[in-house]
Every structure is written in C-alpha cells, then in structure tokens.
Scaffold this motif. Structure first.
Motif, PDB file in Angstrom:
ATOM      1  N   LYS A 184       0.821  -1.025  -0.016  1.00  0.00           N
ATOM      2  CA  LYS A 184       0.037  -0.021   0.178  1.00  0.00           C
ATOM      3  C   LYS A 184       0.897   1.129  -0.125  1.00  0.00           C
ATOM      4  O   LYS A 184       1.806   1.187   0.726  1.00  0.00           O
ATOM      5  N   GLU A 185       0.498   2.181  -0.842  1.00  0.00           N
ATOM      6  CA  GLU A 185       1.093   3.455  -0.818  1.00  0.00           C
ATOM      7  C   GLU A 185       0.990   4.124   0.578  1.00  0.00           C
ATOM      8  O   GLU A 185       0.138   4.006   1.255  1.00  0.00           O
ATOM      9  N   ALA A 186       2.261   4.839   0.824  1.00  0.00           N
ATOM     10  CA  ALA A 186       2.276   5.512   2.344  1.00  0.00           C
ATOM     11  C   ALA A 186       1.142   6.708   2.394  1.00  0.00           C
ATOM     12  O   ALA A 186       1.320   7.610   1.189  1.00  0.00           O
ATOM     13  N   THR A 187       0.354   6.854   3.104  1.00  0.00           N
ATOM     14  CA  THR A 187      -0.515   8.060   3.244  1.00  0.00           C
ATOM     15  C   THR A 187       0.447   9.342   3.558  1.00  0.00           C
ATOM     16  O   THR A 187       1.632   9.266   3.949  1.00  0.00           O
ATOM     17  N   SER A 188      -0.157  10.536   3.300  1.00  0.00           N
ATOM     18  CA  SER A 188       0.685  11.602   3.527  1.00  0.00           C
ATOM     19  C   SER A 188       0.839  11.932   4.955  1.00  0.00           C
ATOM     20  O   SER A 188       0.298  11.627   5.872  1.00  0.00           O
ATOM     21  N   VAL A 189       2.211  12.130   5.204  1.00  0.00           N
ATOM     22  CA  VAL A 189       2.818  12.176   6.744  1.00  0.00           C
ATOM     23  C   VAL A 189       2.878  13.944   6.771  1.00  0.00           C
ATOM     24  O   VAL A 189       3.467  14.312   6.267  1.00  0.00           O
ATOM     25  N   SER A 190       2.134  14.191   8.247  1.00  0.00           N
ATOM     26  CA  SER A 190       2.807  15.591   8.342  1.00  0.00           C
ATOM     27  C   SER A 190       3.826  15.623   9.465  1.00  0.00           C
ATOM     28  O   SER A 190       3.601  14.965  10.579  1.00  0.00           O
TER      29      SER A 190
END
Length: 111
Positions: free
Chosen positions: A91-97
């Motif tokens: 799975k693609e990594a979600t946007s990390v803040s």
C-alpha cells in the motif's frame, strides 16, 4: 627351495593390494597427478549426510527427493512448496505530516 619360492609367491599374490575403482572410496586416490577436488557435504533424500570430494567448489549438494515414495499428505505439502509464492501488495504510504518545529530544541546551535 622350489617349494618355498612357490609358497612365498602365492603369499605375495594374496597380500598384493587389488586396484579397482572402489579403492578410492576406501583409501586415498593413488595417482601420479591429482585433480583439484573440494570437500563437499552430500545430503541424501532420507536426510543422512556423506563427506565427499567434488571437482567444483560446493559446500552442500542435496539429492532430490522421489515424490512417488511419499504418502498423499507429504506429496501435497511438497507440491505446495514448489508453487510460486503469492506476491504481496504494497500500500502506498499516506501523506505524513511532519512538523520540524517540534524538534528545534534538540538541535545544537553553533557558538
């Protein structure tokens, strides 16, 4: 004297070492020139091992298992190991803040 020579010759013939292809497996190979061989471990299908000399540098040689000699459960398990493994989906990594201001106090300032 003739009798002694005849007995002596027959004793020598009995004591004389027979040379055959099986001699090498019992003792060292008796040759004038030796081919380069490497110590290798041969694993038989039943799991037993034999130390042998092999002309190519290999650590272990494993002989194949005869599938026809296995029972149904073992045969099914062996055939499952031969099938290609299922590819995992990543799975693609979600946007990390990332907030750098939280870590400012850990950075040393130059004097």
């Amino acid at each position: 004297m003739m009798l002694r020579k005849g007995i002596f010759q027959s004793v020598i013939q009995i004591v004389k070492r027979p040379i055959s292809s099986a001699t090498v497996s019992i003792t060292k190979p008796h040759r004038n020139t030796y081919s380069r061989t490497y110590p290798t471990l041969l694993v038989l299908p039943d799991g037993s091992t034999i130390q042998m000399r092999y002309p190519e540098p290999r650590a272990i040689i494993r002989l194949p298992l005869d599938i026809n000699t296995l029972n149904d459960n073992e045969k099914r398990a062996r055939l499952e190991l031969r099938k290609p493994k299922k590819k995992m989906t990543v799975k693609e990594a979600t946007s990390v803040s990332f907030d750098a201001s939280k870590y400012v106090n850990l950075v040393k300032k130059k004097k």
